[in-house]
Design an enzyme around this catalytic site. Sequence first.
Site, mmCIF file in Angstrom:
data_model
loop_
_atom_site.group_PDB
_atom_site.id
_atom_site.type_symbol
_atom_site.label_atom_id
_atom_site.label_comp_id
_atom_site.label_asym_id
_atom_site.label_seq_id
_atom_site.Cartn_x
_atom_site.Cartn_y
_atom_site.Cartn_z
ATOM 1 N N GLY A 9 8.478 -42.679 13.616
ATOM 2 C CA GLY A 9 7.701 -41.618 12.983
ATOM 3 C C GLY A 9 6.668 -42.201 12.044
ATOM 4 N N VAL A 11 6.609 -42.709 8.755
ATOM 5 C CA VAL A 11 7.075 -43.700 7.780
ATOM 6 C C VAL A 11 7.448 -45.004 8.474
ATOM 7 C CG1 VAL A 11 8.901 -44.239 6.116
ATOM 8 C CG2 VAL A 11 7.797 -41.999 6.067
ATOM 9 N N GLY A 12 8.149 -44.913 9.596
ATOM 10 C CA GLY A 12 8.528 -46.130 10.322
ATOM 11 C C GLY A 12 7.317 -46.937 10.758
ATOM 12 N N ASN A 101 14.355 -38.611 2.978
ATOM 13 C CA ASN A 101 14.330 -37.543 1.993
ATOM 14 C C ASN A 101 15.733 -36.964 1.888
ATOM 15 O OD1 ASN A 101 11.518 -37.668 1.561
ATOM 16 N ND2 ASN A 101 11.130 -36.353 3.328
ATOM 17 N N LYS A 181 13.306 -37.323 -6.388
ATOM 18 C CA LYS A 181 12.613 -37.134 -5.107
ATOM 19 C C LYS A 181 13.132 -35.889 -4.396
ATOM 20 C CE LYS A 181 9.807 -38.221 -1.745
ATOM 21 N NZ LYS A 181 10.008 -39.389 -0.874
ATOM 22 N N ASN A 185 10.808 -32.758 -3.143
ATOM 23 C CA ASN A 185 10.825 -32.282 -1.759
ATOM 24 C C ASN A 185 11.357 -30.857 -1.652
ATOM 25 O OD1 ASN A 185 9.810 -34.634 -0.556
ATOM 26 N ND2 ASN A 185 11.815 -35.601 -0.550
ATOM 27 N N ASN A 189 8.017 -28.985 -0.120
ATOM 28 C CA ASN A 189 8.135 -28.893 1.341
ATOM 29 C C ASN A 189 8.528 -27.505 1.857
ATOM 30 O OD1 ASN A 189 7.497 -31.579 1.204
ATOM 31 N ND2 ASN A 189 9.200 -32.294 2.456
ATOM 32 N N ASN A 199 -0.665 -28.384 0.556
ATOM 33 C CA ASN A 199 -0.005 -28.582 -0.741
ATOM 34 C C ASN A 199 -0.789 -27.994 -1.912
ATOM 35 O OD1 ASN A 199 1.853 -29.978 0.765
ATOM 36 N ND2 ASN A 199 1.382 -31.989 -0.085
ATOM 37 N N SER A 248 5.582 -32.551 5.592
ATOM 38 C CA SER A 248 6.309 -32.894 6.819
ATOM 39 C C SER A 248 7.122 -31.713 7.320
ATOM 40 C CB SER A 248 7.218 -34.100 6.563
ATOM 41 O OG SER A 248 8.151 -33.825 5.525
#
Length: 298
Positions: A9, A11-12, A101, A181, A185, A189, A199, A248
Amino acid sequence: MNIGIIGGGAVGLLFGYYLAKENTVTIYTKTEEQARVLERDGVKLEVNNRTSSRTVGARKLETINLNHDILFIAVKQYDIPFVLSKITPLAQISTIVFLQNGMGHLKLMSSLDIMDVIIGIVEHGVLKKSENHIVHTGIGITKLSSFRGSVDSVFSIFNGENALFFPAQLEEDWLENMTSKLVINSVINPLTALYKIENGELLRNNYYFETMRILFNEITSVLPIKNEQALWDKILSICKSTEKNRSSMLRDIELGKMTEIESILGYVLEQGTIGGRVLSVTSFVYLSIKGLESKGGN
């Protein structure tokens, strides 16, 4: 170092691109198709409309080879049990880093028979455009904390050229980092996914802003936050600095995919139950997102 990254994804791929600068990187993906694209074309990273690429290795997760010095887990919360089922019987690795997350994976982390278990809190903005193309929408930081063992080997790979665009910071209190965090989120989110907004609209619309404040107050009433005002100010700052971003969770809803609501607001509701607190607003937002999931985001 020889680094493995489970998860293709946003982040990866972000970690794969930057860490491939000075290390050997293999990205493990869900599909054979993505693995082939990454092997052939590498990871393409776009910043300010300029794109560059870096070579990585790539394999489908089922063919994982655990001869890595460090293994990063960059999948969604709900995929962690499956990933760990592939790792645990072959656990030759000494250092593993979780980049999720939410906090639903704490029990799973505790059960791992691995020497160094590290928590990474990722504060970069990143958008995935294709199987191997990402946009680094906002340079942030990766906060590293030791859940168990030493974080030194992980921290060392963020030095050198990565220090400017992909820095890391050591944090002593992993619980405080994860909780902060989680609150961020939990507020941004789900509300952006529910209202289907970018946002920044949470700040511009007075009604959305008030909902955000009410949700924040309810969530922090059951979580151990040392400085609520500082955390609230950070949420506002994030909304402003990422005003054009789509969260996300919103993207997952739009794509008809499962979200991480269970490990985010689900965890908050669980803490409310433990403390004997009724979280009416949190429950409403949680159920609303679950409803959108069930209808495929339409």
